[in-house]
Design a protein around this motif. Structure first.
Motif, PDB file in Angstrom:
ATOM      1  N   ALA A   1      17.979 -41.967 -21.652  1.00  0.00           N
ATOM      2  CA  ALA A   1      18.669 -42.975 -20.844  1.00  0.00           C
ATOM      3  C   ALA A   1      19.091 -42.361 -19.512  1.00  0.00           C
ATOM      4  N   LEU A   2      18.750 -43.014 -18.419  1.00  0.00           N
ATOM      5  CA  LEU A   2      19.111 -42.573 -17.072  1.00  0.00           C
ATOM      6  C   LEU A   2      19.711 -43.750 -16.328  1.00  0.00           C
ATOM      7  N   CYS A   3      20.775 -43.509 -15.595  1.00  0.00           N
ATOM      8  CA  CYS A   3      21.431 -44.629 -14.897  1.00  0.00           C
ATOM      9  C   CYS A   3      22.223 -44.112 -13.705  1.00  0.00           C
ATOM     10  N   ALA A   4      22.693 -45.049 -12.890  1.00  0.00           N
ATOM     11  CA  ALA A   4      23.490 -44.710 -11.723  1.00  0.00           C
ATOM     12  C   ALA A   4      24.834 -44.119 -12.164  1.00  0.00           C
ATOM     13  N   PRO A   5      25.423 -43.240 -11.359  1.00  0.00           N
ATOM     14  CA  PRO A   5      26.676 -42.575 -11.762  1.00  0.00           C
ATOM     15  C   PRO A   5      27.799 -43.542 -12.130  1.00  0.00           C
TER      16      PRO A   5
ATOM     17  N   MET B   1      24.417 -50.962 -25.496  1.00  0.00           N
ATOM     18  CA  MET B   1      24.040 -52.296 -25.954  1.00  0.00           C
ATOM     19  C   MET B   1      24.748 -53.388 -25.176  1.00  0.00           C
ATOM     20  N   HIS B   2      25.735 -53.012 -24.367  1.00  0.00           N
ATOM     21  CA  HIS B   2      26.450 -53.981 -23.531  1.00  0.00           C
ATOM     22  C   HIS B   2      25.954 -53.958 -22.094  1.00  0.00           C
ATOM     23  N   HIS B   3      24.864 -53.219 -21.839  1.00  0.00           N
ATOM     24  CA  HIS B   3      24.312 -53.125 -20.488  1.00  0.00           C
ATOM     25  C   HIS B   3      22.870 -53.633 -20.472  1.00  0.00           C
ATOM     26  N   THR B   4      22.393 -53.958 -19.281  1.00  0.00           N
ATOM     27  CA  THR B   4      20.987 -54.338 -19.124  1.00  0.00           C
ATOM     28  C   THR B   4      20.130 -53.095 -19.292  1.00  0.00           C
ATOM     29  N   LEU B   5      19.150 -53.189 -20.167  1.00  0.00           N
ATOM     30  CA  LEU B   5      18.289 -52.055 -20.454  1.00  0.00           C
ATOM     31  C   LEU B   5      16.945 -52.234 -19.746  1.00  0.00           C
ATOM     32  N   LEU B   6      16.529 -51.235 -19.031  1.00  0.00           N
ATOM     33  CA  LEU B   6      15.276 -51.263 -18.290  1.00  0.00           C
ATOM     34  C   LEU B   6      14.237 -50.493 -19.093  1.00  0.00           C
ATOM     35  N   ARG B   7      13.038 -51.045 -19.204  1.00  0.00           N
ATOM     36  CA  ARG B   7      12.010 -50.373 -20.002  1.00  0.00           C
ATOM     37  C   ARG B   7      10.627 -50.707 -19.477  1.00  0.00           C
ATOM     38  N   SER B   8       9.627 -49.993 -20.028  1.00  0.00           N
ATOM     39  CA  SER B   8       8.230 -50.263 -19.698  1.00  0.00           C
ATOM     40  C   SER B   8       7.716 -51.363 -20.609  1.00  0.00           C
ATOM     41  N   TYR B   9       6.401 -51.608 -20.553  1.00  0.00           N
ATOM     42  CA  TYR B   9       5.790 -52.657 -21.367  1.00  0.00           C
ATOM     43  C   TYR B   9       5.709 -52.280 -22.847  1.00  0.00           C
ATOM     44  N   ARG B  10       6.027 -51.027 -23.205  1.00  0.00           N
ATOM     45  CA  ARG B  10       6.017 -50.625 -24.615  1.00  0.00           C
ATOM     46  C   ARG B  10       7.324 -51.086 -25.266  1.00  0.00           C
TER      47      ARG B  10
ATOM     48  N   GLY C   1      20.626 -51.554 -14.049  1.00  0.00           N
ATOM     49  CA  GLY C   1      20.686 -51.349 -15.484  1.00  0.00           C
ATOM     50  C   GLY C   1      20.448 -49.893 -15.821  1.00  0.00           C
ATOM     51  N   VAL C   2      20.193 -49.644 -17.118  1.00  0.00           N
ATOM     52  CA  VAL C   2      19.959 -48.290 -17.609  1.00  0.00           C
ATOM     53  C   VAL C   2      18.483 -48.143 -17.942  1.00  0.00           C
ATOM     54  N   ALA C   3      17.845 -47.163 -17.343  1.00  0.00           N
ATOM     55  CA  ALA C   3      16.409 -46.953 -17.540  1.00  0.00           C
ATOM     56  C   ALA C   3      16.176 -46.008 -18.694  1.00  0.00           C
ATOM     57  N   LEU C   4      15.049 -46.197 -19.357  1.00  0.00           N
ATOM     58  CA  LEU C   4      14.587 -45.252 -20.364  1.00  0.00           C
ATOM     59  C   LEU C   4      13.345 -44.585 -19.797  1.00  0.00           C
ATOM     60  N   ALA C   5      13.490 -43.324 -19.396  1.00  0.00           N
ATOM     61  CA  ALA C   5      12.430 -42.652 -18.645  1.00  0.00           C
ATOM     62  C   ALA C   5      12.480 -41.160 -18.941  1.00  0.00           C
ATOM     63  N   PRO C   6      11.388 -40.436 -18.648  1.00  0.00           N
ATOM     64  CA  PRO C   6      11.359 -38.988 -18.885  1.00  0.00           C
ATOM     65  C   PRO C   6      12.118 -38.209 -17.807  1.00  0.00           C
ATOM     66  N   PRO C   7      13.203 -37.523 -18.172  1.00  0.00           N
ATOM     67  CA  PRO C   7      13.960 -36.757 -17.164  1.00  0.00           C
ATOM     68  C   PRO C   7      13.119 -35.738 -16.417  1.00  0.00           C
TER      69      PRO C   7
END
Length: 297
Positions: free
Chosen positions: A167-171, A184-193, A233-239
């Motif tokens: 999970a990666l997001c703005a400070p 779970m109370h935030h907008t979650l950003l994800r890819s098509y998977r 929102g909060v992204a799910l991405a490779p650090p």
């Protein structure tokens, strides 16, 4: 049967005239007179014994025979131009066509590519990006760097390194998070998977993540990360791919939780015998990865 000799100037005059449908504009491009272009095209028609244009009061209309010849001429002149561009200082520059997932290209390869160019100054790398869905044969790529499990039909795949997601997001969002469940109370950003966040929540110890959450789906991790930087929102991405954004504080990794969904792979067509240039690129790439991660790749 003896084939007619076809002067190069006549072929060039035809190709330019066909593109412009005008002897005058073709003459401007070729830096000759309109009469010279007209004469060269007429010479070509006589040699081929066929009409390539119909002369109209306000320009030209290409004939069916001319339409058939035009793409052949375009291809021939393009190939000659490309070859001449590759001749530099009396040596032939090699061209390497590489396609890479945009995240890998921007976040990992570009900061290191200058080192390959320094070691191989006569290799011109032509880099294109994609979103992991690409036909390597149709695109004419020597190599493609993809994310996944390494199983692609007709491709030889060499594993580069794993890129676990976190999970990666703005400070300002990260500072409000206390436990992974808070996400779970935030907008979650994800890819098509679709299963990415489910896998991450499971890795975080949340046995029953919600079936549905507020989410925005992206076909590009680069666009997703830009949305995260802007606080969408909060992204799910490779650090590993976003070390620059993490280093300068644009985004934060609030939890040391990762979900491993695949690796980056260097792929080539099994039907393609690797050239010396391709082998040099692969060796350089694997060495860079070893220097960066050692046995942890």
């Amino acid at each position: 049967m003896t084939r007619p000799y076809l002067p190069l100037n006549a072929l060039r005059a035809f190709e330019a005239s066909a593109r412009h449908l005008s002897f005058t504009r073709a003459a401007d491009e070729l830096n000759v007179t309109q009469a010279a272009v007209s004469h060269q095209v007429k010479l070509l028609e006589e040699r081929l014994d066929v009409a390539l244009f119909k002369r109209l009061p306000r320009g030209l209309m290409i004939t069916s025979e001319g339409e058939a010849l035009l793409p052949v001429m375009r291809d021939a002149f393009d190939r000659m131009a490309n070859m001449l561009e590759r001749l530099e200082g009396g040596k032939l520059r090699e061209i390497l066509n590489v396609g890479a997932v945009g995240t890998f290209a921007v976040g990992w390869l570009l900061p290191r590519l200058a080192r390959f160019q320094a070691e191989h100054p006569l290799v011109e790398v032509r880099l294109s990006t994609h979103n992991n869905r690409i036909d390597q044969a149709i695109e004419g790529l020597d190599y493609t760097i993809r994310f996944g499990d390494g199983a692609w039909h007709g491709l030889e795949a060499t594993r580069l390194f794993q890129a676990p997601l976190s999970a990666l997001c703005a400070p300002h969002i990260a500072n409000r998070l206390r436990t992974p469940a808070d996400l779970m109370h935030h907008t979650l950003l994800r890819s098509y998977r679709e299963n990415e966040w489910t896998r991450w929540f499971t890795a975080a110890g949340i046995a029953h993540p919600p079936a549905r959450t507020h989410a925005i789906v992206f076909d590009s991790s680069l666009a997703m990360m830009e949305a995260a930087v802007q606080g969408a929102g909060v992204a799910l991405a490779p650090p590993r791919m976003f070390a620059r954004q993490l280093g300068c504080g644009e985004v934060m990794q609030p939890f040391p939780v990762h979900a491993a969904l695949g690796s980056y792979w260097l792929t080539r067509l099994k039907s393609r015998t690797p050239s010396a240039t391709m082998e040099a690129f692969q060796a350089w790439l694997l060495d860079e990865i070893f220097q960066a991660y050692g046995d942890e790749a």
